[in-house]
Motif scaffolding. Structure first.
Motif, short mmCIF file in Angstrom:
data_model
loop_
_atom_site.label_atom_id
_atom_site.label_comp_id
_atom_site.label_asym_id
_atom_site.label_seq_id
_atom_site.Cartn_x
_atom_site.Cartn_y
_atom_site.Cartn_z
N HIS A 1 0.75 -1.27 0.23
CA HIS A 1 -0.04 -0.06 -0.07
C HIS A 1 0.79 1.40 -0.08
CE1 HIS A 1 -3.52 -2.37 0.85
NE2 HIS A 1 -2.88 -3.21 1.83
N ILE A 2 1.97 1.03 -0.16
CA ILE A 2 3.00 2.34 -0.32
C ILE A 2 3.00 3.00 -1.59
CG2 ILE A 2 5.43 3.20 0.33
CD1 ILE A 2 3.86 2.07 2.76
N ALA A 3 2.74 4.16 -1.69
CA ALA A 3 2.88 5.06 -2.76
C ALA A 3 4.11 5.17 -3.37
CB ALA A 3 2.09 6.44 -2.70
N PRO A 4 4.24 5.21 -4.75
CA PRO A 4 5.86 5.59 -5.28
C PRO A 4 6.51 6.43 -4.80
CG PRO A 4 4.29 4.84 -6.76
CD PRO A 4 3.56 5.27 -5.69
N ILE A 5 5.96 7.62 -4.39
CA ILE A 5 6.47 8.80 -3.98
C ILE A 5 5.31 9.25 -2.70
CG2 ILE A 5 7.12 11.21 -4.01
CD1 ILE A 5 9.18 9.46 -5.16
N THR A 6 5.81 8.83 -1.56
CA THR A 6 4.88 9.26 -0.52
C THR A 6 4.78 10.55 0.09
OG1 THR A 6 6.68 8.73 1.17
CG2 THR A 6 4.81 6.79 0.56
N GLN A 7 5.87 11.53 -0.19
CA GLN A 7 5.82 12.96 0.07
C GLN A 7 6.38 13.73 -0.96
OE1 GLN A 7 6.72 13.73 4.42
NE2 GLN A 7 8.12 15.31 3.63
N VAL A 8 5.68 14.58 -1.37
CA VAL A 8 6.19 15.32 -2.60
C VAL A 8 6.57 16.97 -2.35
CG1 VAL A 8 5.41 16.33 -4.80
CG2 VAL A 8 4.69 13.94 -3.94
N TRP A 9 7.84 17.06 -2.83
CA TRP A 9 8.51 18.35 -2.55
C TRP A 9 8.46 18.91 -3.99
CZ3 TRP A 9 9.76 20.01 2.20
CH2 TRP A 9 9.89 19.09 3.14
N GLY A 10 7.86 19.98 -4.12
CA GLY A 10 7.70 20.64 -5.41
C GLY A 10 6.74 21.96 -5.31
N SER A 11 6.42 22.44 -6.47
CA SER A 11 5.57 23.48 -6.49
C SER A 11 3.96 23.03 -6.67
CB SER A 11 5.62 24.31 -8.09
OG SER A 11 6.98 25.04 -7.88
N PRO A 12 3.13 23.68 -6.16
CA PRO A 12 1.94 23.24 -6.04
C PRO A 12 1.15 23.40 -7.27
CG PRO A 12 1.82 25.57 -5.26
CD PRO A 12 3.03 25.14 -5.59
N LYS A 13 -0.09 22.66 -7.44
CA LYS A 13 -1.16 22.68 -8.53
C LYS A 13 -1.84 24.09 -8.51
CE LYS A 13 -4.83 20.38 -10.87
NZ LYS A 13 -5.50 19.21 -10.94
N ILE A 14 -1.96 24.90 -9.59
CA ILE A 14 -2.75 26.12 -9.55
C ILE A 14 -3.95 25.83 -10.75
CG2 ILE A 14 -2.54 28.48 -10.09
CD1 ILE A 14 0.22 28.44 -9.18
N LYS A 15 -4.91 25.96 -10.21
CA LYS A 15 -6.43 25.58 -11.20
C LYS A 15 -7.22 26.93 -11.51
CE LYS A 15 -10.10 22.55 -11.89
NZ LYS A 15 -10.95 21.44 -11.01
N ASP A 16 -7.47 27.19 -12.51
CA ASP A 16 -8.49 28.27 -12.79
C ASP A 16 -8.00 29.34 -12.02
OD1 ASP A 16 -10.05 26.26 -14.16
OD2 ASP A 16 -11.20 25.80 -12.57
N ASP A 17 -6.81 29.84 -12.54
CA ASP A 17 -6.24 30.97 -11.69
C ASP A 17 -6.66 32.20 -12.96
OD1 ASP A 17 -4.79 33.25 -11.11
OD2 ASP A 17 -2.88 32.22 -10.94
N ILE A 18 -7.58 32.96 -12.37
CA ILE A 18 -8.25 34.14 -13.35
C ILE A 18 -8.08 35.56 -12.67
CG2 ILE A 18 -10.60 33.64 -12.60
CD1 ILE A 18 -11.63 34.63 -15.30
N THR A 19 -7.53 36.37 -13.62
CA THR A 19 -7.22 37.84 -12.75
C THR A 19 -7.83 38.72 -13.91
OG1 THR A 19 -5.50 37.35 -11.43
CG2 THR A 19 -5.81 39.66 -12.39
N ILE A 20 -8.76 39.70 -13.32
CA ILE A 20 -9.15 40.88 -14.16
C ILE A 20 -8.67 42.03 -13.58
CG2 ILE A 20 -11.21 42.01 -15.12
CD1 ILE A 20 -12.56 39.08 -15.13
N PHE A 21 -8.04 43.05 -14.36
CA PHE A 21 -7.69 44.05 -13.81
C PHE A 21 -8.44 45.35 -14.76
CE2 PHE A 21 -4.79 42.97 -11.02
CZ PHE A 21 -4.36 43.98 -10.18
N ILE A 22 -9.02 46.47 -14.22
CA ILE A 22 -9.39 47.68 -14.83
C ILE A 22 -8.81 48.91 -14.68
CG2 ILE A 22 -11.66 49.04 -15.46
CD1 ILE A 22 -11.68 46.32 -16.61
N ASN A 23 -8.54 49.58 -15.35
CA ASN A 23 -7.87 51.05 -15.08
C ASN A 23 -8.52 51.98 -16.11
OD1 ASN A 23 -6.21 53.05 -13.96
ND2 ASN A 23 -4.64 52.91 -15.63
N ALA A 24 -9.12 53.13 -15.29
CA ALA A 24 -9.88 54.25 -16.12
C ALA A 24 -9.52 55.44 -15.54
CB ALA A 24 -11.67 53.70 -15.90
N GLY A 25 -9.63 56.40 -16.56
CA GLY A 25 -9.51 57.87 -15.93
C GLY A 25 -10.54 58.87 -17.09
N LEU A 26 -10.74 59.85 -16.64
CA LEU A 26 -11.67 60.93 -17.17
C LEU A 26 -11.11 62.18 -17.02
CD1 LEU A 26 -14.27 61.13 -19.03
CD2 LEU A 26 -15.62 61.24 -17.18
#
Length: 869
Positions: A259-284
């Protein structure tokens, strides 16, 4: 938008101050395409404006009394990374960011370090306005950032930016709390037409970390006199693994445990899912030298990272409470009889084989249970969450044309920022609930909310010197709140089996209890003045004074002196001296949390408590006070026809620094005193930490930057070099900080960093090549720094050099394609020294030290396509 050619320097949180000497960012190594002749170079020398450092009229970097880096938009986009922190670290040597694998919430929002100080010692601005902090407090912040609560810079997409301005100087007297190390201002695009769309795809040489990003920007008119500039970014990033199998897990597998996984403890960067960003800049443009502005963002992402492996023989509170000698067994019905003892070791201290233990567990009476039956191979929780960030700033600026205030320029603004981090645990249990425990939990959330209102003014006063005296003054009101939202009931529930030794709450990150939930808030106001004068054609002097009052700890008064003297048309010297402060955040003063900590090689739960909690007070805690700093800087500037160079020395002394204390084991005497004080559940607390003002540091260093542009190889060429040396020493500390923390503060970051960039541009194609030098640093794995002074346990990781490259081809005026690579030759960071004397070396499955300044993932290649319209 219609622009008035007359410049009106309006005072706001920061004011137009510095212009770059070469169009796209000399100090940061930004690529600049210059004409071949010296005359053309001079014509381009003073065009780009930065919004940091002063509240006076625009000045070139050569005329600035403080050092500024400017990273242009094109430079930001010449990079394979999609993370703003990584974009900046490749161009600003004085800025460092660690990968932070297995670091609780610090994995979701990584902290950064400018000039060797903590993440919340750098003030973050957007369009010159203070940006709100993240709700994430870096409880496992890698020593330097333990307990830091800085802004979430990663939500800002490169495609939305006109430029990034980095003030490398203490500036709390101008901008208030947090500006001890400096200020970073993200300037949004303000075009009223045109735009671009970009697709980028890449992955690491190791075949993981695949990322796909879609980004776009469009400028639109707002009537005939304004603009709306909108940007978006959407990306997904797969996780990485730089891991080997843990020795204990491998031993179980070799012993027949299927029952031992091939890698039991992972050192690395995380999974990033559906990373959405919206920026608005306006002037009048409202006419009559008046203008209204509005900008803001909405950002959201899901992040999932790794956690420590729970060994099925010795994980306390789940599998064994005697270090792996016997199995922890629960009894559901004592009337049916006592449960047998199941040994886990033979007479020589060796683990019994899987079949022997499994057979004994399967033979347990019906009223007895062990989590070995649920997780015969142990388990590794996954930790993650959803991070949502929103902000909105609106204001108006202009000039009073009549009356008592005639000739005074104004800027009135209001802003609100909110950051929410909602946590999730999977593949774990609340052991006190027994085998009926769920395996997925929502431990709760943190919410940071900030509101700012500012009124800023500038007046030019003729006093008979070379130029009119610039007098800026204003006021600011701020309200900051930090909210803890309780988790689902099962995540903190005290189950029926707690009295039998089973742990409480979702294992690894117990949920926030209702009694810990609630909103803590603080208000403060500030008054400031900033005076600047060109006394003669060669001498510039400035003085700033700021008074700030908090409804918690009281008031503070800070000042800053700046000056520059031009020796010749090309040479100048500059200097600054300032005092500063960093107020403890509301979260630092009130938050409670439980972390998983290593103690003598075993995982134990450690409680972080507010510094005024009775437990903290018993161990030496007290109400937090602001950090106080004193800064000095001295520099020289050369601004020739095609060459620009600056050399600056700095020193920053910080007293009463705020950080998380070391983990303190409770003694029987401590527990008895706490019981007498009426504190509940004392027996369940093993270790305690809290935020404290415990140590003083001295940080000094040198920044050298140089830029040269010419006509070379029948194309336009630019060469940019940047070097930083930073050294931090802990001047005083107590046992609350601990020798390990002192070592991390002084040695985790490299003393030396440098970048050298060559950019070459032709009509149809261009390329750039950048080398990155990372000096020696302290190798740290699972917080183990060795024994200070013992070369057999300390690890001094070697210096490394990496190369980045990008080649672009312009198909026509609208379309271009590019290929590139970061860490082109896949240079590996320092591998963990398995022979060094120390418990963690090699025991937890990592290949590389977490403190690697170049990251741990290796080479990364990418392709991208850009459409401009």
């Amino acid at each position: 938008m219609k622009h008035n050619n007359k410049y009106h320097p309006v005072a706001h949180a920061v004011k137009y101050a510095i212009a770059t000497t070469f169009a796209l960012g000399i100090a940061s190594g930004a690529a600049v395409a210059q004409e071949a002749t010296e005359t053309a170079a001079k014509e381009q020398a003073v065009e780009k404006i930065a919004v940091v450092g002063s509240r006076s009229a625009p000045r070139s970097i050569g005329d600035s009394p403080v050092p500024i880096d400017i990273i242009g938009a094109d430079e930001l986009m010449k990079n394979g990374s999609t993370d703003m922190l990584n974009l900046m670290t490749t161009t600003v040597p004085s800025l460092n960011v660690h990968s932070n694998p297995i670091s609780d919430a610090a994995t979701l929002v990584r902290p950064m370090n400018l000039r060797g100080l903590s993440a919340d010692s750098t003030l973050i601005l957007t369009n010159g306005k203070r940006r709100h902090k993240s709700s994430v407090i870096a409880f496992l912040g890698g020593g330097i950032n333990d307990g830091a609560q800085g802004a979430d810079v990663s939500v800002i997409p490169g495609i939305a930016l006109k430029q990034v301005e980095i003030l490398r100087d203490g500036a709390a007297a101008q901008y208030g709390s947090d500006a001890i190390a400096g200020v970073i201002n993200f300037v949004l695009k303000d075009a009223d037409s045109g735009g671009s769309f970009e697709v980028k795809h890449g992955e690491y040489y190791a075949g993981d970390g695949t990322s796909t990003e879609f980004a776009g920007n469009i400028g639109m008119p707002l009537t005939d006199n304004g603009f709306v500039n909108a940007s978006f970014q959407y990306k997904n990033v797969d996780p990485t693994s730089r891991s080997v199998q843990r020795p204990d897990a491998q031993a179980f597998a070799d012993g027949g445990n299927p029952h031992i996984a091939p890698i039991t403890q992972v050192w690395g960067s995380p999974k990033i899912k559906d990373d959405i960003t919206i920026f608005i800049n306006a002037g009048l443009d409202l006419g009559n030298d008046r203008e209204a502005y509005l900008f803001g963002n909405y950002s959201e992402r899901d992040v999932t990272g790794g956690f420590y492996y729970r060994n099925p023989y010795n994980r306390g509170g789940v599998f064994s409470n005697d270090g792996g000698e016997t199995l922890l067994i629960g009894n559901t019905d004592f009337s049916a009889g006592n449960c047998p003892t199941i040994g886990l070791t033979d007479g020589n201290g060796n683990n019994l084989p899987f079949n022997a233990v499994n057979s004994a567990v399967n033979a347990l009476p019906a009223n007895c249970f062990s989590f070995f039956s649920m997780f015969p191979g142990g388990f590794t929780p996954t930790f993650g969450g959803n991070v949502t960030d929103t902000s909105l700033t609106a204001g108006t600026k202009g000039e009073f044309k009549s009356g008592y205030f005639e000739g005074i320029m104004y800027d009135f603004s209001g802003s609100v920022g909110r950051n929410e981090s909602s946590y999730m645990m999977t593949n774990t249990i609340n052991a006190s609930l027994g085998l009926d425990s769920p395996t997925e939990f929502n431990p709760g959330k943190y919410i940071q909310l900030e509101k700012n209102f500012t009124a800023d003014f500038v007046k030019f006063v003729p006093v008979g010197i070379y130029e009119d005296l610039t007098v800026a003054f204003g006021a600011q009101w701020t309200e900051e709140s930090f909210e803890v939202v309780a988790g689902d009931f099962a995540s903190f529930q005290v189950g029926d089996f707690v009295d039998q030794g089973f742990s409480i709450g979702s294992n690894g990150f117990p949920g926030f209890k209702p009694e810990d939930a609630g909103v803590s808030s603080r208000r403060n106001y500030a008054l400031y003045t900033d005076v600047e004068a060109e006394v003669t054609e060669a001498l510039l002097l400035g003085f700033a004074l700021r008074f700030e009052d908090y409804d918690t700890f009281g008031s503070t008064l800070n000042y800053k002196l700046t000056g520059q003297f031009r020796l010749t048309d090309d040479w100048a010297v500059r200097a600054s001296h300032s005092t500063g402060f960093r107020a403890p955040t509301v979260g630092q003063a009130n938050v409670s949390n439980v972390q998983t900590n290593l103690e003598s090689g075993l995982l134990v739960d450690s409680a972080l408590l507010p510094p005024t909690n009775p437990v903290s007070l018993e161990l030496g805690g007290s109400e937090l006070q602001p950090e106080e700093s004193t800064s000095y800087a001295l520099g020289v500037v050369y601004s020739g026809a095609a060459v620009f160079m600056t050399l600056d020395y700095f020193r920053i002394d910080v007293d009463d620094r705020i950080s998380q204390s070391s983990k303190i084991n409770l003694t029987d005497a401590n527990r008895e005193a706490l019981r007498a004080a009426g504190v509940k559940n004392v027996d369940s607390i093993q270790q305690v930490s809290f935020f404290t003002n415990d140590f003083d540091t001295k940080t000094q260093g040198v920044d050298f930057v140089a830029s040269y542009s010419t006509f070379l190889l029948d194309g336009r060429s630019s060469f940019n070099f940047a070097y930083n040396w930073t050294d931090t020493k802990v001047k005083s500390a107590t046992a609350i900080t601990g020798l390990d923390k002192v070592s991390r503060l002084e040695n985790d970051l490299p003393n030396h960093r440098a970048t050298l960039t060559w950019s070459q541009s032709y009509d149809d194609w261009s390329f750039f090549l950048r080398s990155n030098y990372y000096g020696e640093y302290q190798g740290v794995h699972v917080d183990w720094v060795g024994v200070p002074g013992d070369p057999g346990t300390e690890v001094n990781a070697k210096a490394k050099v990496t190369f980045d490259a990008e080649l672009s081809y312009f198909i026509n005026d609208s379309f271009s394609v590019a290929i590139g690579a970061q860490n082109l030759f896949d240079t590996k960071p320092e591998r963990i020294n398995m022979s060094a004397v120390g418990l963690p070396n090699g025991a937890f499955g990592a290949k590389y030290y977490e403190t690697s300044p170049m990251g741990i993932n290796g080479g990364y290649y990418y392709v991208k396509g850009v459409y401009r319209f």
